[in-house]
Design an enzyme around this catalytic site. Sequence first.
Site, mmCIF file in Angstrom:
data_model
loop_
_atom_site.group_PDB
_atom_site.id
_atom_site.type_symbol
_atom_site.label_atom_id
_atom_site.label_comp_id
_atom_site.label_asym_id
_atom_site.label_seq_id
_atom_site.Cartn_x
_atom_site.Cartn_y
_atom_site.Cartn_z
ATOM 1 N N ASP A 105 0.812 -1.219 0.000
ATOM 2 C CA ASP A 105 0.000 0.000 0.000
ATOM 3 C C ASP A 105 0.846 1.269 0.000
ATOM 4 O O ASP A 105 0.310 2.365 -0.055
ATOM 5 C CB ASP A 105 -0.926 -0.009 1.231
ATOM 6 C CG ASP A 105 -2.008 1.066 1.173
ATOM 7 O OD1 ASP A 105 -2.534 1.328 0.086
ATOM 8 O OD2 ASP A 105 -2.311 1.643 2.233
ATOM 9 N N SER A 156 -6.854 5.383 -0.324
ATOM 10 C CA SER A 156 -7.154 4.074 -0.900
ATOM 11 C C SER A 156 -8.633 3.748 -0.711
ATOM 12 O O SER A 156 -9.190 3.976 0.361
ATOM 13 C CB SER A 156 -6.309 2.992 -0.212
ATOM 14 O OG SER A 156 -4.933 3.279 -0.321
ATOM 15 N N GLN A 177 -5.191 -1.731 -6.996
ATOM 16 C CA GLN A 177 -5.797 -0.800 -6.050
ATOM 17 C C GLN A 177 -6.472 0.344 -6.798
ATOM 18 O O GLN A 177 -5.969 0.810 -7.818
ATOM 19 C CB GLN A 177 -4.743 -0.221 -5.112
ATOM 20 C CG GLN A 177 -5.305 0.679 -4.011
ATOM 21 C CD GLN A 177 -4.206 1.183 -3.083
ATOM 22 O OE1 GLN A 177 -3.537 2.168 -3.382
ATOM 23 N NE2 GLN A 177 -4.021 0.502 -1.963
#
Length: 292
Positions: free
Chosen positions: A209, A233, A283
């Site tokens: 991430d 996110s 993502q």
Amino acid sequence: MTEGITGQAAVDGLLRVLDLEEIDDMIFRGISPDVGPMRVFGGQVAAQALVAAGRTVDPERRVHSLHGYFVRPGDSTRPIVYTVENIRDGRSFSVRRTVAVQHGKPIFFMSASFHRPEEGLDHTAEGVPDVPPPEELPTMTERLARYPERLGFWSKIPRPIDVRYVGEPGWVRSGDRPKSLRQRVWMRFDGTLPDDPLIHVCALTYASDLTLLDAVLSVHGEVWGPGGIVGASLDHALWFHRPFRADEWFLYDCTSPSASGGRGLATGRLLDASGRHIASAVQEGLLRRVGE
């Protein structure tokens, strides 16, 4: 220059964060680092949720995929409670659903699938691209020396990962970043991790991430923060293809196939130093210009 905690001390701190407390059957509690931003890092929540799920599965079954949604920002000053639901235990696969809760509301939920290793077809795409090895690239400390205005943030947070950008990172000043269709970063955890395979996949989940959404900005030569973009996110997916060690160098090779409507999509493949494709990530994030 004042630096945050790095090396084995930072890795040990992350391991404490990943060492969840079991407070009841299928219920766990996690903490955040003592020092850091007020909003919990998304990779931390995803990694802790995977730890919780993995604690309820036969260790012989290895996680092969996870799909998660970030629904609320987390508060780093309060513990996070993770509840795990056993969706199914079959002959070869186990499926778990984990919900992370703070202040009585979900902040993240995730489904993860675990698979008993089997023999089968085995192939991979091309290996490591033609990029400089990590030892030839600037360290984070060397890059930060060019941007003293960033020291206030980076000096306060633990840095358990050695990050070496192949190109310019997204946190440089507006105008300092050329457009690029790829975002490539070498990473490794900056200390020794235990041999437990679950720890390594959870550590990689944490790392995945860090720079993935940066690939969306890279296409436009944009940067994070003043003069650029703020983001968050929205969802995150990972597939684990082969065993690996997260405390050895891996290349995060990321691209962005699309951005529109205030959202951007990024995909990444993770390769070990020998070129083995160890994991894949996707993502989508919310991206807004500063001041909007």
